[in-house]
Design a protein around this motif. Sequence first.
Motif, PDB file in Angstrom:
ATOM      1  N   VAL A 310       0.838  -1.207   0.000  1.00 59.80           N
ATOM      2  CA  VAL A 310       0.000   0.000   0.000  1.00 59.80           C
ATOM      3  C   VAL A 310       0.868   1.250   0.000  1.00 59.80           C
ATOM      4  CG1 VAL A 310      -1.668   1.325   1.360  1.00 59.80           C
ATOM      5  CG2 VAL A 310      -1.989  -1.138   1.063  1.00 59.80           C
ATOM      6  N   ALA A 311       1.943   1.229   0.773  1.00 55.64           N
ATOM      7  CA  ALA A 311       2.839   2.399   0.800  1.00 55.64           C
ATOM      8  C   ALA A 311       3.460   2.639  -0.576  1.00 55.64           C
ATOM      9  CB  ALA A 311       3.930   2.184   1.843  1.00 55.64           C
ATOM     10  N   LEU A 312       3.908   1.584  -1.235  1.00 54.90           N
ATOM     11  CA  LEU A 312       4.518   1.743  -2.559  1.00 54.90           C
ATOM     12  C   LEU A 312       3.495   2.219  -3.586  1.00 54.90           C
ATOM     13  CD1 LEU A 312       6.856  -1.394  -2.730  1.00 54.90           C
ATOM     14  CD2 LEU A 312       7.443   0.971  -2.135  1.00 54.90           C
ATOM     15  N   GLU A 313       2.267   1.728  -3.469  1.00 51.78           N
ATOM     16  CA  GLU A 313       1.211   2.193  -4.382  1.00 51.78           C
ATOM     17  C   GLU A 313       0.994   3.696  -4.221  1.00 51.78           C
ATOM     18  OE1 GLU A 313      -3.608   1.808  -5.072  1.00 51.78           O
ATOM     19  OE2 GLU A 313      -2.667   1.214  -3.180  1.00 51.78           O
ATOM     20  N   ARG A 314       1.133   4.180  -2.995  1.00 52.27           N
ATOM     21  CA  ARG A 314       0.916   5.607  -2.704  1.00 52.27           C
ATOM     22  C   ARG A 314       2.197   6.428  -2.806  1.00 52.27           C
ATOM     23  NH1 ARG A 314      -2.987   4.361   2.599  1.00 52.27           N
ATOM     24  NH2 ARG A 314      -4.736   3.505   1.381  1.00 52.27           N
ATOM     25  N   ALA A 315       3.251   5.802  -3.353  1.00 50.44           N
ATOM     26  CA  ALA A 315       4.545   6.482  -3.544  1.00 50.44           C
ATOM     27  C   ALA A 315       5.122   6.964  -2.222  1.00 50.44           C
ATOM     28  CB  ALA A 315       4.410   7.641  -4.534  1.00 50.44           C
ATOM     29  N   GLN A 316       4.913   6.164  -1.186  1.00 49.82           N
ATOM     30  CA  GLN A 316       5.452   6.477   0.134  1.00 49.82           C
ATOM     31  C   GLN A 316       6.587   5.521   0.471  1.00 49.82           C
ATOM     32  OE1 GLN A 316       1.968   5.992   2.569  1.00 49.82           O
ATOM     33  NE2 GLN A 316       1.033   7.922   1.935  1.00 49.82           N
ATOM     34  N   ALA A 317       7.368   5.857   1.461  1.00 51.09           N
ATOM     35  CA  ALA A 317       8.450   4.989   1.907  1.00 51.09           C
ATOM     36  C   ALA A 317       7.868   3.733   2.544  1.00 51.09           C
ATOM     37  CB  ALA A 317       9.336   5.717   2.915  1.00 51.09           C
ATOM     38  N   ALA A 318       8.500   2.603   2.287  1.00 46.93           N
ATOM     39  CA  ALA A 318       8.028   1.350   2.869  1.00 46.93           C
ATOM     40  C   ALA A 318       8.185   1.393   4.378  1.00 46.93           C
ATOM     41  CB  ALA A 318       8.822   0.183   2.296  1.00 46.93           C
ATOM     42  N   PRO A 319       7.137   1.062   5.135  1.00 47.90           N
ATOM     43  CA  PRO A 319       7.229   1.115   6.592  1.00 47.90           C
ATOM     44  C   PRO A 319       8.072  -0.031   7.139  1.00 47.90           C
ATOM     45  CG  PRO A 319       5.128   0.168   5.933  1.00 47.90           C
ATOM     46  CD  PRO A 319       5.815   0.594   4.675  1.00 47.90           C
ATOM     47  N   ALA A 320       8.695   0.202   8.283  1.00 58.20           N
ATOM     48  CA  ALA A 320       9.412  -0.870   8.975  1.00 58.20           C
ATOM     49  C   ALA A 320       8.402  -1.809   9.621  1.00 58.20           C
ATOM     50  CB  ALA A 320      10.342  -0.273  10.035  1.00 58.20           C
ATOM     51  N   VAL A 321       8.801  -3.065   9.795  1.00 56.26           N
ATOM     52  CA  VAL A 321       7.908  -4.009  10.443  1.00 56.26           C
ATOM     53  C   VAL A 321       7.834  -3.679  11.928  1.00 56.26           C
ATOM     54  CG1 VAL A 321       9.739  -5.709  10.868  1.00 56.26           C
ATOM     55  CG2 VAL A 321       7.352  -6.452  10.751  1.00 56.26           C
ATOM     56  N   ALA A 322       6.624  -3.731  12.486  1.00 54.05           N
ATOM     57  CA  ALA A 322       6.449  -3.461  13.914  1.00 54.05           C
ATOM     58  C   ALA A 322       7.013  -4.638  14.707  1.00 54.05           C
ATOM     59  CB  ALA A 322       4.973  -3.262  14.227  1.00 54.05           C
ATOM     60  N   SER A 323       8.035  -4.386  15.499  1.00 54.15           N
ATOM     61  CA  SER A 323       8.677  -5.475  16.245  1.00 54.15           C
ATOM     62  C   SER A 323       8.397  -5.398  17.733  1.00 54.15           C
ATOM     63  CB  SER A 323      10.196  -5.460  16.007  1.00 54.15           C
ATOM     64  OG  SER A 323      10.731  -4.183  16.315  1.00 54.15           O
ATOM     65  N   ALA A 324       8.378  -4.197  18.297  1.00 51.58           N
ATOM     66  CA  ALA A 324       8.160  -4.034  19.739  1.00 51.58           C
ATOM     67  C   ALA A 324       6.671  -3.964  20.047  1.00 51.58           C
ATOM     68  CB  ALA A 324       8.864  -2.779  20.231  1.00 51.58           C
ATOM     69  N   LEU A 325       6.308  -4.525  21.177  1.00 53.34           N
ATOM     70  CA  LEU A 325       4.930  -4.468  21.653  1.00 53.34           C
ATOM     71  C   LEU A 325       4.656  -3.065  22.174  1.00 53.34           C
ATOM     72  CD1 LEU A 325       2.690  -6.688  22.026  1.00 53.34           C
ATOM     73  CD2 LEU A 325       3.373  -6.755  24.422  1.00 53.34           C
ATOM     74  N   SER A 326       3.517  -2.500  21.798  1.00 49.83           N
ATOM     75  CA  SER A 326       3.183  -1.164  22.290  1.00 49.83           C
ATOM     76  C   SER A 326       2.850  -1.221  23.774  1.00 49.83           C
ATOM     77  CB  SER A 326       1.985  -0.599  21.518  1.00 49.83           C
ATOM     78  OG  SER A 326       0.793  -1.277  21.883  1.00 49.83           O
ATOM     79  N   ALA A 327       3.006  -0.100  24.440  1.00 51.40           N
ATOM     80  CA  ALA A 327       2.700  -0.026  25.868  1.00 51.40           C
ATOM     81  C   ALA A 327       1.235  -0.351  26.129  1.00 51.40           C
ATOM     82  CB  ALA A 327       3.042   1.370  26.403  1.00 51.40           C
ATOM     83  N   GLN A 328       0.359   0.107  25.233  1.00 43.43           N
ATOM     84  CA  GLN A 328      -1.069  -0.150  25.398  1.00 43.43           C
ATOM     85  C   GLN A 328      -1.369  -1.647  25.282  1.00 43.43           C
ATOM     86  OE1 GLN A 328      -3.507   1.934  22.570  1.00 43.43           O
ATOM     87  NE2 GLN A 328      -5.434   1.229  23.465  1.00 43.43           N
ATOM     88  N   ASP A 499      -5.017  -7.306  15.370  1.00 42.33           N
ATOM     89  CA  ASP A 499      -5.295  -6.781  14.033  1.00 42.33           C
ATOM     90  C   ASP A 499      -4.905  -7.748  12.928  1.00 42.33           C
ATOM     91  OD1 ASP A 499      -6.356  -4.408  14.944  1.00 42.33           O
ATOM     92  OD2 ASP A 499      -4.460  -3.325  14.862  1.00 42.33           O
ATOM     93  N   CYS A 500      -3.935  -8.612  13.197  1.00 38.22           N
ATOM     94  CA  CYS A 500      -3.446  -9.528  12.168  1.00 38.22           C
ATOM     95  C   CYS A 500      -2.858 -10.760  12.840  1.00 38.22           C
ATOM     96  CB  CYS A 500      -2.399  -8.841  11.289  1.00 38.22           C
ATOM     97  SG  CYS A 500      -0.920  -8.318  12.200  1.00 38.22           S
ATOM     98  N   ASN A 501      -2.528 -11.747  12.027  1.00 40.96           N
ATOM     99  CA  ASN A 501      -1.993 -12.995  12.564  1.00 40.96           C
ATOM    100  C   ASN A 501      -0.651 -12.784  13.258  1.00 40.96           C
ATOM    101  OD1 ASN A 501      -2.196 -16.020  12.678  1.00 40.96           O
ATOM    102  ND2 ASN A 501      -0.271 -15.854  11.539  1.00 40.96           N
ATOM    103  N   ALA A 502       0.203 -11.954  12.672  1.00 45.01           N
ATOM    104  CA  ALA A 502       1.519 -11.708  13.268  1.00 45.01           C
ATOM    105  C   ALA A 502       1.385 -11.066  14.645  1.00 45.01           C
ATOM    106  CB  ALA A 502       2.353 -10.819  12.345  1.00 45.01           C
ATOM    107  N   GLN A 503       0.493 -10.101  14.771  1.00 47.83           N
ATOM    108  CA  GLN A 503       0.294  -9.454  16.070  1.00 47.83           C
ATOM    109  C   GLN A 503      -0.259 -10.449  17.086  1.00 47.83           C
ATOM    110  OE1 GLN A 503      -2.911  -6.495  16.775  1.00 47.83           O
ATOM    111  NE2 GLN A 503      -1.262  -5.077  17.321  1.00 47.83           N
TER     112      GLN A 503
END
Length: 528
Positions: A310-328, A499-503
Motif C-alpha cells: 500500500v505504501a509503494l502504491e501511494r509512492a510512500q516509503a516502505a514502513p518498517a515491520v512493527a517489532s516491539a509491543l506497544s505499551a497499550q 489486528d493480524c496474525n503476526a500481532q
Amino acid sequence: MQIKHQIFRNRYQDSVSLMQISARISALADIAQASVVMGTPTNQAQLVEAGLACSESAGPNDLIIAVRGSAAACDEALALAATALDSKPASGGESSVVEAAPNNLARAQALHAEANLALISVPGDYAAAEAIKALRLGMHVMLFSDNISLALEKRIKTFAQQQKRLVMGPDCGTAIINGMPLGFANVVKRGAIGVVGASGTGVQEVTCRIDQLGSGISQALGTGGHDLHDDIGGLSMQAGLEALAEDPATQVIVLVSKPPAREVADRILAQAQKAGKPVVVHFLGADPASVARPGITVAHTLAHTAEVAVALERAQAAPAVASALSAQDAQLLNAAAASLAAQRSDIRGVFAGGTFCFEAQLLCQRAGFVAASNTPVKGNSMIADRWQSHGHTLVDMGDDEYTRGRPHPMIDPTLRNQRILAELTDPATAVVLFDVVLGYGAAADPVAELLEVCSKARQQAAAAALPVLVAHVCGTAADPQDRARQITRLRQAGVLVADCNAQAAQWASHVALQQAARRTAGVAGAAQ
C-alpha cells in the motif's frame, strides 16, 4: 451409535458443495461424524480411515453420504443431505423451461463463448485430464482439486506455458479474478495491487489487509502449494508475475510463498526485477538477505507485506515491520494474564489456516518458544500425538490428517472448536491462539459455536481462571460474515482480538514470557 450410508449413482457434485453439505449434517444433534464425498478410491480410503467405511460398492462417479450417530439422527442426516443435493433455485414464473447444464467443458464453452477460465473441482484422479482439456480449448485453469502428482502437475503447467495460459493449482483454494472471488476468498475492493501466492490463507491475509488499509486488489492469483517445488520450478508464479507485469491496472506486485527451492527463488526474483513495477516479496521464514534485490522490497510478515504494498502504491516509503509491543498492548495483555496460575506456561495454537500456523510458529520461535506441530517449521518438532498437546503446540487443523472424511475447518469448525476446548481446560495452557477465517466458502457464522465453547470452558473451570484467548479475524467488512460483527462478539466473550496474525502470535508470546518470568521470580523468592 450406528453408521449409515446412502449412495447416489452417477451423481457428480463439486467438492466445495459437498463439504458444505457435510458441515450442515455434521451440526445435527446426535451426529458424531458425517461425510459427503464422491466414491473415488482415494475418498473411499479416507472414509475407511475415518471409521465410515462403506460396505456397499461405489464407483468414482457415485456420490456417498456416510454418517455416524444415533439411528434417528442418521436417518435425519441422510434425508437432509438428499434434500440439499436435490435443491434447485426457485422458478421465476408459473412455468419455465430449464436448459440442461452442460456436462463437459466443450459444451460449456459452446454455450458461453466469452468464458476463458475453467474452475475445476473434481476428484484428483480426473482433475488432470480435465485441466488438459480446458487448456486445449484455450482456457485458463483454476485447479481447486488436489491429490495430483508432481509429475502430472509439471505436465499440465508445461503445456499451459506452451499455450500461453495460466494454471492456478492444483490445490489452489483462493483467487480473485477481475473482482470475482473464487474458492475461499474474501470480498475486497478493486484496486492497483496484484498478488501471486502459493498459499491460500496467505493470499487471504494480504488481500484483506490491503482492503482494510483502504487500497484494493487488481488480481489475486494462486499457484498451488507445490508450484515452487524443485520439480515444478515455479511455473505458475512466473506466469502470474508476467501477467501482472503486463496488466495496466496493476501498479504494485506482491509475491507470497513459503521459502521456495533456492534455484526456483533465484529465477523468480530475477524475473521480478524485470517487471518494470515495484515488487514486494515475502517468502515466509526465508533469510531477508537472500531475497533482497534492487527493485524488490522484502516484507517480513503477511501483514507487513500488505502495508509495504500500500505504501509503494501511494509512492510512500516502505514502513518498517512493527517489532516491539506497544505499551497499550502490553497493559492489555498483562491485565488479561494477571489471574493466571503460575504453572500455566504453554502456548497452544489451533489454526484453520495452514499459513497462519506456519507464520505463528516462526514468530513464537523468534520470541524463544520452540514448539511442536503437525506442520513444523525448521527448528520445531513433529507432534507425537495429533490429538493431545504437550508443551508449546501449534496445530494446523486444515491439514489432510484432520480433514480426511470431514469438511475443512473453515467450512465446519466443529473439530477445531473441540480442540480449543481441550486446550482451554488443560491446566498447563497459558494462552490459546487461534484464527477465524471469513469469506465465501467459509462457515456462515464461525464465531457462534466458539462462543459456546468459551461458555462451556468457563463452566468446567468453575472459579479457576481460564487461559488467555488471543485471536485474529481474517476478513473484510464486505464479507458475508461481517468482520466487525465477528470481532465484537469475540471481544464480548473475553477474547483478545489482534489486528493480524503476526500481532496475535506476538501477543501470545508476550503472555507466555510473562508467565515464565513469574515462575522464575517465584523460584528465586522460594530460594531466599
